[in-house]
Design an enzyme around this catalytic site. Structure first.
Site, PDB file in Angstrom:
ATOM      1  N   GLU A  83       0.831  -1.219   0.000  1.00 38.33           N
ATOM      2  CA  GLU A  83       0.000   0.000   0.000  1.00 38.33           C
ATOM      3  C   GLU A  83       0.858   1.259   0.000  1.00 38.33           C
ATOM      4  O   GLU A  83       1.737   1.411   0.854  1.00 38.33           O
ATOM      5  CB  GLU A  83      -0.912  -0.021   1.239  1.00 38.33           C
ATOM      6  CG  GLU A  83      -1.869   1.153   1.291  1.00 38.33           C
ATOM      7  CD  GLU A  83      -2.855   1.072   2.461  1.00 38.33           C
ATOM      8  OE1 GLU A  83      -3.172  -0.050   2.910  1.00 38.33           O
ATOM      9  OE2 GLU A  83      -3.285   2.132   2.934  1.00 38.33           O
ATOM     10  N   LYS A 265      -7.127  -0.615  11.750  1.00 33.82           N
ATOM     11  CA  LYS A 265      -6.526  -1.074  10.488  1.00 33.82           C
ATOM     12  C   LYS A 265      -5.310  -0.205  10.166  1.00 33.82           C
ATOM     13  O   LYS A 265      -4.275  -0.699   9.703  1.00 33.82           O
ATOM     14  CB  LYS A 265      -7.571  -1.006   9.366  1.00 33.82           C
ATOM     15  CG  LYS A 265      -7.151  -1.668   8.061  1.00 33.82           C
ATOM     16  CD  LYS A 265      -6.378  -0.765   7.123  1.00 33.82           C
ATOM     17  CE  LYS A 265      -6.049  -1.470   5.804  1.00 33.82           C
ATOM     18  NZ  LYS A 265      -5.236  -0.637   4.921  1.00 33.82           N
ATOM     19  N   ASP A 281       4.393 -14.362  11.973  1.00 29.79           N
ATOM     20  CA  ASP A 281       3.036 -14.778  11.612  1.00 29.79           C
ATOM     21  C   ASP A 281       2.079 -13.600  11.801  1.00 29.79           C
ATOM     22  O   ASP A 281       1.597 -13.335  12.904  1.00 29.79           O
ATOM     23  CB  ASP A 281       2.652 -15.972  12.508  1.00 29.79           C
ATOM     24  CG  ASP A 281       1.269 -16.515  12.220  1.00 29.79           C
ATOM     25  OD1 ASP A 281       0.497 -15.853  11.500  1.00 29.79           O
ATOM     26  OD2 ASP A 281       0.950 -17.599  12.741  1.00 29.79           O
ATOM     27  N   HIS A 379      -1.929  10.459  -0.896  1.00 34.68           N
ATOM     28  CA  HIS A 379      -2.071   9.158  -1.537  1.00 34.68           C
ATOM     29  C   HIS A 379      -1.912   9.245  -3.050  1.00 34.68           C
ATOM     30  O   HIS A 379      -1.488   8.305  -3.696  1.00 34.68           O
ATOM     31  CB  HIS A 379      -3.497   8.667  -1.254  1.00 34.68           C
ATOM     32  CG  HIS A 379      -3.558   7.324  -0.613  1.00 34.68           C
ATOM     33  ND1 HIS A 379      -3.236   7.115   0.698  1.00 34.68           N
ATOM     34  CD2 HIS A 379      -3.918   6.125  -1.107  1.00 34.68           C
ATOM     35  CE1 HIS A 379      -3.401   5.853   0.982  1.00 34.68           C
ATOM     36  NE2 HIS A 379      -3.804   5.217  -0.089  1.00 34.68           N
TER      37      HIS A 379
HETATM   38  C1  MEV Z   1      -5.731   3.156   5.216  1.00 34.06           C
HETATM   39  O1  MEV Z   1      -5.011   2.025   4.855  1.00 34.06           O
HETATM   40  C2  MEV Z   1      -5.661   3.394   6.714  1.00 34.06           C
HETATM   41  C3  MEV Z   1      -6.543   4.524   7.250  1.00 34.06           C
HETATM   42  O2  MEV Z   1      -7.896   4.327   6.816  1.00 34.06           O
HETATM   43  C4  MEV Z   1      -6.447   4.492   8.753  1.00 34.06           C
HETATM   44  C5  MEV Z   1      -7.447   5.391   9.466  1.00 34.06           C
HETATM   45  O3  MEV Z   1      -8.509   5.710   8.910  1.00 34.06           O
HETATM   46  O4  MEV Z   1      -7.142   5.744  10.627  1.00 34.06           O
HETATM   47  C6  MEV Z   1      -6.118   5.866   6.714  1.00 34.06           C
END
Ligand code: MEV
Length: 422
Positions: A83, A265, A281, A379
């Protein structure tokens, strides 16, 4: 070994120049350097010995996050991820963290939990007493599984008994096992299997499942950072505004599982990338993190961000991290070995302290962007390069096509193909 993680202009170098720089700084041998370049990395025979039905290899980018200072030591952090923006985000957040002295991180002793499920137990309450009364003998038997681990200071630590509210009641035995520098799955699973017949006999029931728990909550990692608000200012955003925005973003994640999942995430973007780079792992780490996030009965954020009222924004992160530097792919995969060398880690605990700090840095990078300009701007340029690549651009055309798409404000495969043709 590396002395500084602040590599000025690193971003502007070619990938070959960057590799040379890291090889010099981390004192890599020619073979180790080749492992990073892909030439002497994982080979088919290696891969064939790792999993079944191997027909090939699947590679991912490995980048270096810069600027990290963890417990007063500068660390270059290898990250494996597909990513865009993750490595740049971690490096930026680590730079901000330096203004407050960097990350403070620590970890519990590497104690895993193994579970032995006992079913058809005639008297669960009586069996609990019986098992606990034999604790010393059970610990001694578990310690016979791996005398080397015991010599290194690891081994069985405790036996606990839980009665599950099932019909009929199940008896679940927890074996707490210190696995030292290993992730520990093999040692713990073997010990569970070894104890099962004894436990079945003590309970009068039958032993069914014998397996570690990925909710490794005896093996937590902790990180903290305190950043002066002034250091958070950028573009038209004041430091106080950024700090306040991050605090509100964290409160949102703490209160709302929909946001908490995305917030966490973002943390795992950083954690998984280092876990993967070191051959650990990552599914176990993911399972542990999310189970820990739901430990109170409601899924919530793994980190906290608060202004301390004295001009600093304070972030903390806490989650289970069952990571090893021996065993599994960590020693078999040549690139994973080099990743450990670049970080200069000698113990699993040092690796854990780095990984938890990267998770907190990644969270800071995401929240800082989300609470200000949004994440899309940062991004876009990398995304545009990926779209250009997918459309067939090579060499200098990749940047040319990407820049043209950004200038047009539309990043799409069909536009990239059209630009490429023209
Ligand atoms: C994207 O991979 C991760 C984010 O969505 C984390 C977040 O929203 O805190 C930018």
């Amino acid at each position: 070994m590396s002395t500084t993680s602040q590599l000025s202009g690193f971003y502007t170098l070619s990938s070959t120049e960057r590799l040379e720089r890291i090889a010099r700084q981390a004192d890599l041998t020619a073979e180790e350097t080749q492992a990073l370049a892909g030439a002497l990395g994982l080979t088919l025979p290696h891969a064939d010995a790792m999993v079944e039905n191997v027909i090939g290899m699947y590679t991912l980018p490995l980048g270096i996050a810069t600027n990290f200072s963890i417990n007063g030591r500068d660390v270059l952090v290898p990250m494996v991820i597909e990513e865009p923006s993750v490595i740049a985000g971690a490096s930026l957040a680590a730079k901000l963290a330096r203004a407050g002295g960097g990350f403070v991180a620590t970890a519990d002793a590497p104690v895993m939990i193994g579970q032995i499920q006992l079913v058809d137990v005639p008297d669960p309450h009586a069996s609990k007493v019986e098992i606990l009364a034999h604790k010393e003998a059970l610990l001694a038997a578990a310690n016979q599984v791996d005398p080397v681990l015991v010599k290194l200071g690891g081994g069985a630590r405790d036996v606990q008994v839980h009665l599950l509210d099932t019909a009929p009641t199940m008896v679940i035995v927890h074996l707490l096992y210190d696995v030292r520098d290993a992730m520990g799955a093999n040692a713990v699973n073997t010990a569970c299997e070894r104890l099962a017949p004894q436990l079945a006999a003590l309970s009068g029931g039958r032993a069914l499942l014998r397996i570690l728990s990925n909710l490794a909550d005896q093996r937590l990692a902790y990180a903290k950072v305190a950043i002066p608000e002034a250091a958070l200012a950028f573009a038209d955003f004041s430091g106080a505004d950024v700090a306040h925005g991050i605090e509100q973003a964290a409160a949102f994640a703490a209160a709302d599982p929909y946001r908490a999942a995305t917030h966490n995430k973002g943390i795992m973007n950083g954690i998984d990338a280092v876990v993967l780079a070191t051959g650990n792992d990552w599914r176990a780490i993911e399972a542990g993190a999310h189970a820990y996030a739901a430990r109170g009965g409601r899924y919530t954020a793994l980190s906290t961000w608060r202004r301390d009222g004295r001009g600093a924004l304070v972030g903390t992160l806490e989650l289970p991290l069952a990571l090893g530097i021996v065993g599994g792919a960590t020693r078999v995969h040549p690139t994973a070995r080099v990743a450990l060398k670049i970080m200069g880690v000698q113990t699993a605990r040092e690796l854990v302290e780095i990984v938890i700090s990267v998770g907190l840095a990644q969270n800071l990078a995401a929240l800082r962007a989300l609470a200000t300009e949004g994440i899309q701007r940062g991004h876009m340029s990398l995304h545009a390069r990926q779209v250009a690549l997918a459309a067939g651009a090579t060499g200098a055309d990749i940047n040319r096509v990407a820049e043209a798409m950004i200038a047009q404000g539309t990043i799409r495969p069909d536009i990239a193909e059209k630009l490429l043709r023209s």
